[in-house]
Motif scaffolding. Structure first.
Motif, PDB file in Angstrom:
ATOM      1  N   SER A   4       0.859  -1.136   0.001  1.00 28.49           N
ATOM      2  CA  SER A   4       0.059  -0.034   0.127  1.00 28.49           C
ATOM      3  C   SER A   4       0.894   1.168   0.078  1.00 28.49           C
ATOM      4  O   SER A   4       0.211   2.272  -0.026  1.00 28.49           O
ATOM      5  N   PHE A   5       2.300   1.258   0.135  1.00 25.99           N
ATOM      6  CA  PHE A   5       3.137   2.121  -0.077  1.00 25.99           C
ATOM      7  C   PHE A   5       2.741   2.959  -1.365  1.00 25.99           C
ATOM      8  O   PHE A   5       2.394   2.433  -2.571  1.00 25.99           O
ATOM      9  N   SER A   6       2.747   4.259  -1.426  1.00 28.22           N
ATOM     10  CA  SER A   6       2.513   5.215  -2.716  1.00 28.22           C
ATOM     11  C   SER A   6       3.777   5.228  -3.318  1.00 28.22           C
ATOM     12  O   SER A   6       4.713   4.919  -2.938  1.00 28.22           O
ATOM     13  N   PRO A   7       3.573   5.642  -4.842  1.00 29.46           N
ATOM     14  CA  PRO A   7       4.880   5.582  -5.286  1.00 29.46           C
ATOM     15  C   PRO A   7       5.880   6.746  -4.858  1.00 29.46           C
ATOM     16  O   PRO A   7       6.904   6.370  -4.916  1.00 29.46           O
ATOM     17  N   ALA A  11       9.657   5.736  -3.780  1.00 31.12           N
ATOM     18  CA  ALA A  11      11.040   6.539  -4.098  1.00 31.12           C
ATOM     19  C   ALA A  11      11.709   7.283  -3.203  1.00 31.12           C
ATOM     20  O   ALA A  11      12.836   7.089  -2.920  1.00 31.12           O
ATOM     21  N   ASN A  12      11.065   7.741  -2.018  1.00 29.48           N
ATOM     22  CA  ASN A  12      11.805   8.201  -0.989  1.00 29.48           C
ATOM     23  C   ASN A  12      12.300   7.074  -0.134  1.00 29.48           C
ATOM     24  O   ASN A  12      13.660   7.476   0.220  1.00 29.48           O
ATOM     25  N   THR A  13      11.842   6.085  -0.002  1.00 30.77           N
ATOM     26  CA  THR A  13      12.717   5.044   0.758  1.00 30.77           C
ATOM     27  C   THR A  13      13.974   4.603   0.180  1.00 30.77           C
ATOM     28  O   THR A  13      14.998   4.526   0.832  1.00 30.77           O
ATOM     29  N   LEU A  14      14.025   4.608  -1.115  1.00 38.33           N
ATOM     30  CA  LEU A  14      15.027   4.126  -1.932  1.00 38.33           C
ATOM     31  C   LEU A  14      16.220   5.355  -1.982  1.00 38.33           C
ATOM     32  O   LEU A  14      17.268   5.210  -2.133  1.00 38.33           O
ATOM     33  N   THR A  15      15.336   6.497  -2.240  1.00 32.90           N
ATOM     34  CA  THR A  15      16.214   7.869  -2.138  1.00 32.90           C
ATOM     35  C   THR A  15      17.279   7.889  -1.025  1.00 32.90           C
ATOM     36  O   THR A  15      18.188   8.203  -0.882  1.00 32.90           O
ATOM     37  N   LEU A  16      16.392   7.692   0.193  1.00 31.69           N
ATOM     38  CA  LEU A  16      17.280   7.710   1.574  1.00 31.69           C
ATOM     39  C   LEU A  16      18.294   6.802   1.493  1.00 31.69           C
ATOM     40  O   LEU A  16      19.408   7.022   2.140  1.00 31.69           O
ATOM     41  N   LEU A  17      17.677   5.493   1.162  1.00 30.26           N
ATOM     42  CA  LEU A  17      18.864   4.358   1.076  1.00 30.26           C
ATOM     43  C   LEU A  17      20.193   4.847   0.231  1.00 30.26           C
ATOM     44  O   LEU A  17      21.504   4.421   0.702  1.00 30.26           O
ATOM     45  N   LEU A  18      19.884   5.374  -0.870  1.00 33.24           N
ATOM     46  CA  LEU A  18      21.089   5.818  -1.936  1.00 33.24           C
ATOM     47  C   LEU A  18      21.678   6.729  -1.473  1.00 33.24           C
ATOM     48  O   LEU A  18      23.099   6.923  -1.319  1.00 33.24           O
ATOM     49  N   ASN A  19      21.314   7.947  -0.664  1.00 34.37           N
ATOM     50  CA  ASN A  19      21.853   8.862  -0.040  1.00 34.37           C
ATOM     51  C   ASN A  19      22.678   8.302   1.139  1.00 34.37           C
ATOM     52  O   ASN A  19      23.933   8.792   1.277  1.00 34.37           O
ATOM     53  N   GLY A  20      22.190   7.537   1.546  1.00 39.67           N
ATOM     54  CA  GLY A  20      22.981   6.984   2.873  1.00 39.67           C
ATOM     55  C   GLY A  20      24.139   6.155   2.323  1.00 39.67           C
ATOM     56  O   GLY A  20      25.421   6.166   2.751  1.00 39.67           O
ATOM     57  N   VAL A  21      24.201   5.478   1.189  1.00 42.75           N
ATOM     58  CA  VAL A  21      25.309   4.708   0.736  1.00 42.75           C
ATOM     59  C   VAL A  21      26.269   5.762  -0.059  1.00 42.75           C
ATOM     60  O   VAL A  21      27.521   5.416   0.352  1.00 42.75           O
ATOM     61  N   HIS A  22      25.773   6.618  -0.460  1.00 45.19           N
ATOM     62  CA  HIS A  22      26.630   7.408  -1.764  1.00 45.19           C
ATOM     63  C   HIS A  22      26.857   8.887  -1.048  1.00 45.19           C
ATOM     64  O   HIS A  22      27.855   9.482  -1.343  1.00 45.19           O
ATOM     65  N   GLY A  23      25.880   9.280  -0.344  1.00 48.38           N
ATOM     66  CA  GLY A  23      26.124  10.769   0.405  1.00 48.38           C
ATOM     67  C   GLY A  23      26.074  11.588  -0.675  1.00 48.38           C
ATOM     68  O   GLY A  23      25.367  11.437  -1.976  1.00 48.38           O
ATOM     69  N   ALA A  24      27.066  12.549  -0.913  1.00 50.64           N
ATOM     70  CA  ALA A  24      27.092  13.615  -1.993  1.00 50.64           C
ATOM     71  C   ALA A  24      28.275  13.210  -3.012  1.00 50.64           C
ATOM     72  O   ALA A  24      28.801  13.873  -3.903  1.00 50.64           O
ATOM     73  N   ALA A  25      28.633  11.603  -3.186  1.00 51.04           N
ATOM     74  CA  ALA A  25      29.688  11.375  -3.872  1.00 51.04           C
ATOM     75  C   ALA A  25      29.136  11.607  -5.419  1.00 51.04           C
ATOM     76  O   ALA A  25      28.122  11.509  -5.800  1.00 51.04           O
ATOM     77  N   ALA A  26      30.078  11.887  -6.176  1.00 50.95           N
ATOM     78  CA  ALA A  26      29.846  12.168  -7.634  1.00 50.95           C
ATOM     79  C   ALA A  26      29.187  10.954  -8.074  1.00 50.95           C
ATOM     80  O   ALA A  26      28.436  11.075  -9.314  1.00 50.95           O
ATOM     81  N   GLU A  27      29.329   9.676  -7.886  1.00 52.89           N
ATOM     82  CA  GLU A  27      28.517   8.560  -8.341  1.00 52.89           C
ATOM     83  C   GLU A  27      27.326   8.632  -8.033  1.00 52.89           C
ATOM     84  O   GLU A  27      26.518   7.559  -8.365  1.00 52.89           O
ATOM     85  N   ARG A  28      26.577   9.186  -7.025  1.00 54.25           N
ATOM     86  CA  ARG A  28      25.255   9.106  -6.719  1.00 54.25           C
ATOM     87  C   ARG A  28      24.180   9.125  -8.002  1.00 54.25           C
ATOM     88  O   ARG A  28      23.342   8.562  -7.812  1.00 54.25           O
ATOM     89  N   PHE A  29      24.505  10.052  -8.892  1.00 54.05           N
ATOM     90  CA  PHE A  29      23.730   9.927 -10.266  1.00 54.05           C
ATOM     91  C   PHE A  29      24.482   9.478 -11.466  1.00 54.05           C
ATOM     92  O   PHE A  29      25.649   9.880 -11.395  1.00 54.05           O
ATOM     93  N   PRO A  30      24.083   9.034 -12.417  1.00 56.64           N
ATOM     94  CA  PRO A  30      22.516   8.518 -12.415  1.00 56.64           C
ATOM     95  C   PRO A  30      22.546   7.278 -11.676  1.00 56.64           C
ATOM     96  O   PRO A  30      23.364   6.488 -11.464  1.00 56.64           O
ATOM     97  N   LEU A  36      19.993  -1.603  -8.491  1.00 55.87           N
ATOM     98  CA  LEU A  36      19.287  -1.191  -7.510  1.00 55.87           C
ATOM     99  C   LEU A  36      18.230  -2.434  -7.279  1.00 55.87           C
ATOM    100  O   LEU A  36      17.676  -2.716  -6.232  1.00 55.87           O
ATOM    101  N   ALA A  37      17.426  -2.368  -8.431  1.00 57.40           N
ATOM    102  CA  ALA A  37      16.132  -3.390  -8.511  1.00 57.40           C
ATOM    103  C   ALA A  37      16.521  -4.693  -7.988  1.00 57.40           C
ATOM    104  O   ALA A  37      15.700  -5.134  -7.203  1.00 57.40           O
ATOM    105  N   LYS A  38      17.545  -5.194  -8.580  1.00 55.10           N
ATOM    106  CA  LYS A  38      17.734  -6.605  -8.113  1.00 55.10           C
ATOM    107  C   LYS A  38      18.368  -6.710  -6.600  1.00 55.10           C
ATOM    108  O   LYS A  38      17.698  -7.703  -5.963  1.00 55.10           O
ATOM    109  N   GLU A  39      19.314  -5.754  -6.355  1.00 52.45           N
ATOM    110  CA  GLU A  39      19.608  -6.159  -4.871  1.00 52.45           C
ATOM    111  C   GLU A  39      18.693  -5.789  -3.665  1.00 52.45           C
ATOM    112  O   GLU A  39      18.350  -6.350  -2.746  1.00 52.45           O
ATOM    113  N   TYR A  40      18.005  -4.694  -4.051  1.00 54.87           N
ATOM    114  CA  TYR A  40      16.899  -4.287  -2.969  1.00 54.87           C
ATOM    115  C   TYR A  40      15.675  -5.082  -3.025  1.00 54.87           C
ATOM    116  O   TYR A  40      15.339  -5.569  -1.723  1.00 54.87           O
TER     117      TYR A  40
END
Ligand SMILES: [Zn+2]
Length: 303
Positions: A4-7, A11-30, A36-40
């Protein structure tokens, strides 16, 4: 419960996860969506993960979410390997990952999605597609980061938006649609082909002040004859810019930035209007958001 999570919440759940892993590192994007889909999903839904992300020859659509064949567990995300644009592929994979998170229980055999499904972000078009797009856009282009690239008051050029498309690994159309969601400016994107509007999208302020085109369920609207969209011969290297008087696109002046896309076989016109329009009707509307929403719905026939 997570079904029942909204879109946005996914997205926020995954964004927080990626922010936690990468922080402001250059490889955060793209965002590297296949990994991500497979591991998560392997951690979160170990009995029902995304076990495959791959390109294939798809005859009539751009992407699909398929149940694994009997004897194998999980799901496969397949994208059309004939798509030339890396950005379109990335968005397609994120869109299908959205279907996996949001819709796989409702669609146990999976889903197939065409180009239109990825590009029409309005819920009037088809709700599950709008939800998958909202998820994909939020995951790939978090608003806080996008605002740092182009703030809400800035009038971007196609190059500015192209730079963001590059940063987030998406198409120019996707980056422009995302920018339109948060800009404070009055701007409208019109996508046309052969002189007719395919669809258009307005920023919230443009919509509120009557600058929009309604295309759903209507006869095709011809692009104005004096617009750049109607005069491809005026484009240089497929792009151009023109200032229009009143009564070209709207009953007020506007600036048109146009790009003819070979890749999609259509023209994108980004229309920038004056910053503020003040009429008594809209002043009232700004004071009363609810009444305004009702009015907008009535005017546009939307929900
Ligand atoms: Zn879809």
């Amino acid at each position: 419960m997570t079904e029942s999570f909204s879109p946005q919440r996914w997205a926020n759940t995954l964004t927080l996860l990626l922010n936690g892993v990468h922080g402001a590192a250059a490889e955060r994007f793209p965002v590297q969506v296949p990994e991500l889909a497979k591991e998560y999903s392997r951690h979160r839904f170990p009995d029902d993960p995304v076990s495959l992300v791959a390109g294939d020859i798809l005859p009539t659509f751009d992407g699909a979410l398929y149940k694994a064949p009997p004897g194998k567990k999980g799901w496969g995300i397949i994208y059309n390997s004939a798509i030339a644009s890396r950005g379109r592929i990335n968005f397609t994979i994120a869109h299908e990952f959205g279907h996996y998170l949001l819709h796989r229980l409702r669609f146990p055999d999976g889903l197939e999605c065409g180009q239109q499904d990825m590009m029409r972000w309005d819920s009037e078009y088809r709700q599950i597609e709008a939800q998958a797009n909202e998820f994909a856009a939020s995951l790939l282009m978090p608003l806080d980061d996008f605002r740092r690239q182009i703030d809400g008051k800035t009038k971007p050029t196609l190059d500015d938006l192209g730079g963001c498309a590059e940063r987030y690994g998406v198409s120019l159309v996707a980056a422009s649609l995302r920018w339109l969601q948060y800009t404070e400016r009055r701007s409208v994107m019109v996508v046309s082909r052969d002189g007719y509007v395919l669809w258009a999208r307005s920023s919230p302020t443009a919509l509120r002040t009557g600058a929009y085109f309604k295309t759903a369920g209507r006869p095709p609207i011809a692009v104005p004859t004096r617009s750049l969209a109607a005069q491809p011969d005026l484009l240089e290297k497929s792009r151009g810019q023109m200032t229009h008087d009143s009564d070209v696109w709207f009953a007020e002046p506007c600036e048109e930035i146009a790009l003819a896309s070979d890749q999609y076989d259509f023209t994108i016109s980004l229309l920038h209007l004056e910053r503020v329009i003040r009429t008594s009707r809209f002043d009232e509307a700004e004071d009363d958001e609810d009444a305004f929403d009702v009015m907008t719905r009535r005017l546009t026939g939307g929900n």
